[in-house]
Design a protein around this motif. Structure first.
Motif, PDB file in Angstrom:
ATOM      1  N   SER A   9       0.825  -1.206   0.000  1.00 27.46           N
ATOM      2  CA  SER A   9       0.000   0.000   0.000  1.00 27.46           C
ATOM      3  C   SER A   9       0.862   1.261   0.000  1.00 27.46           C
ATOM      4  N   VAL A  10       1.844   1.308   0.865  1.00 27.84           N
ATOM      5  CA  VAL A  10       2.751   2.450   0.887  1.00 27.84           C
ATOM      6  C   VAL A  10       4.174   1.917   0.913  1.00 27.84           C
ATOM      7  N   ARG A  18       7.479   5.340  -5.200  1.00 30.29           N
ATOM      8  CA  ARG A  18       6.232   5.252  -4.440  1.00 30.29           C
ATOM      9  C   ARG A  18       5.041   5.671  -5.292  1.00 30.29           C
ATOM     10  N   ALA A  22       1.993   3.119  -6.193  1.00 29.89           N
ATOM     11  CA  ALA A  22       0.620   3.489  -5.866  1.00 29.89           C
ATOM     12  C   ALA A  22      -0.258   3.526  -7.115  1.00 29.89           C
ATOM     13  N   LEU A  26      -3.499   0.975  -7.592  1.00 30.43           N
ATOM     14  CA  LEU A  26      -4.840   1.556  -7.654  1.00 30.43           C
ATOM     15  C   LEU A  26      -5.474   1.387  -9.024  1.00 30.43           C
ATOM     16  N   THR A  35      -9.492   6.297 -11.099  1.00 32.28           N
ATOM     17  CA  THR A  35      -8.417   6.595 -10.150  1.00 32.28           C
ATOM     18  C   THR A  35      -7.901   8.002 -10.377  1.00 32.28           C
ATOM     19  N   ALA A  39      -5.798  10.466  -5.199  1.00 31.79           N
ATOM     20  CA  ALA A  39      -5.752   9.147  -4.559  1.00 31.79           C
ATOM     21  C   ALA A  39      -4.368   8.532  -4.693  1.00 31.79           C
ATOM     22  N   ILE A  40      -3.745   8.696  -5.854  1.00 30.42           N
ATOM     23  CA  ILE A  40      -2.407   8.155  -6.081  1.00 30.42           C
ATOM     24  C   ILE A  40      -1.401   8.833  -5.160  1.00 30.42           C
ATOM     25  N   LYS A  42      -1.985  10.407  -2.354  1.00 36.01           N
ATOM     26  CA  LYS A  42      -2.256  10.049  -0.958  1.00 36.01           C
ATOM     27  C   LYS A  42      -1.695   8.675  -0.624  1.00 36.01           C
ATOM     28  N   GLN A  43      -1.949   7.683  -1.487  1.00 39.36           N
ATOM     29  CA  GLN A  43      -1.466   6.333  -1.191  1.00 39.36           C
ATOM     30  C   GLN A  43       0.051   6.246  -1.247  1.00 39.36           C
ATOM     31  N   SER A  44       0.655   7.050  -2.095  1.00 41.18           N
ATOM     32  CA  SER A  44       2.118   7.009  -2.236  1.00 41.18           C
ATOM     33  C   SER A  44       2.831   7.632  -1.044  1.00 41.18           C
TER      34      SER A  44
END
Length: 221
Positions: A9-10, A18, A22, A26, A35, A39-40, A42-44
């Motif tokens: 996830s991270v 990263r 991500a 996603l 996507t 969102a990308i 944030k997840q990265s």
């Protein structure tokens, strides 16, 4: 079982890595259009500025993520295929065993490259170009195995080339059916069809009757 599709996830690493991880995770799970960049980012665990510094656009990021996935997926598929036998015939049929393991994994969402192509209209889009390159690489690998089969069986080069194209259709067809149906055994159905095709090609070349097809190993439903 971990598969070649697994992305943390991270994940650790540089901001660029990263972002790629991500984006791949996603987009593979939810699609390109569904996507967003936020969102990308944030997840990265990176800053939005890093996204613009390294890629500049979502399409550039997606293309780069797919390009990296192509390398990893091909390495995984080739290694898995080569473990399935010392002859080209065994390796060709073993490709479907490799696919079945993938289909049975919890993170299987179909072929990332076919999925991406279905969302992008233009054949000249960088994302479509990466997807096309992936299928060309997969076909080239299948062709090397078909050429080995030709050397083993006396099949001519024209038949080997045709067989490799047909094999790619069976591989991609199995992936599509497994995605829609949720049944890993779609790989075994494709394998059974592939064996019939293989026997017919070899029999046609040698002038001998095709070998009797063994019962399917597909799980009864």
């Amino acid at each position: 079982m971990d598969t070649e599709t697994h992305i943390e996830s991270v994940p650790p690493g540089s901001a660029r890595e990263r972002l790629l991880n991500a984006a791949e995770a996603l987009i593979y799970a939810g699609g390109i259009h569904a996507t967003g960049v936020d969102a990308i980012v944030k997840q990265s665990g990176t800053a939005r500025k890093s996204f613009y510094t390294h890629f500049g656009s979502k399409d550039a990021l997606v293309a780069a993520a797919l390009d990296r996935r192509d390398e990893r997926w091909m390495n995984w598929f080739i290694a898995g295929t080569q473990r399935h036998g010392k002859t080209a015939r065994k390796r060709l049929l073993g490709m479907f065993e490799v696919l079945r393991e993938w289909f049975a994994s919890k993170d299987f969402h179909g072929c990332a490259f076919l999925n991406a192509s279905g969302e992008i209209a233009s054949a000249d889009d960088p994302i479509r170009i990466v997807a096309r390159k992936h299928k060309e690489r997969l076909l080239a690998f299948v062709r090397t195995e078909c050429d080995e089969l030709a050397a083993e069986s006396g099949m001519d080069a024209r038949r080997a080339a045709r067989l490799s194209r047909q094999w790619l259709i069976l591989l991609d067809g199995a992936i599509a059916v497994a995605l829609v149906s949720g049944e890993p055994d779609a790989a075994l159905d494709a394998q059974a069809a592939a064996q019939v095709l293989l026997d017919a090609e070899c029999a046609s070349e040698s002038g001998t009757p095709p070998r009797k097809r063994p019962p399917s190993r597909r799980t009864a439903t």
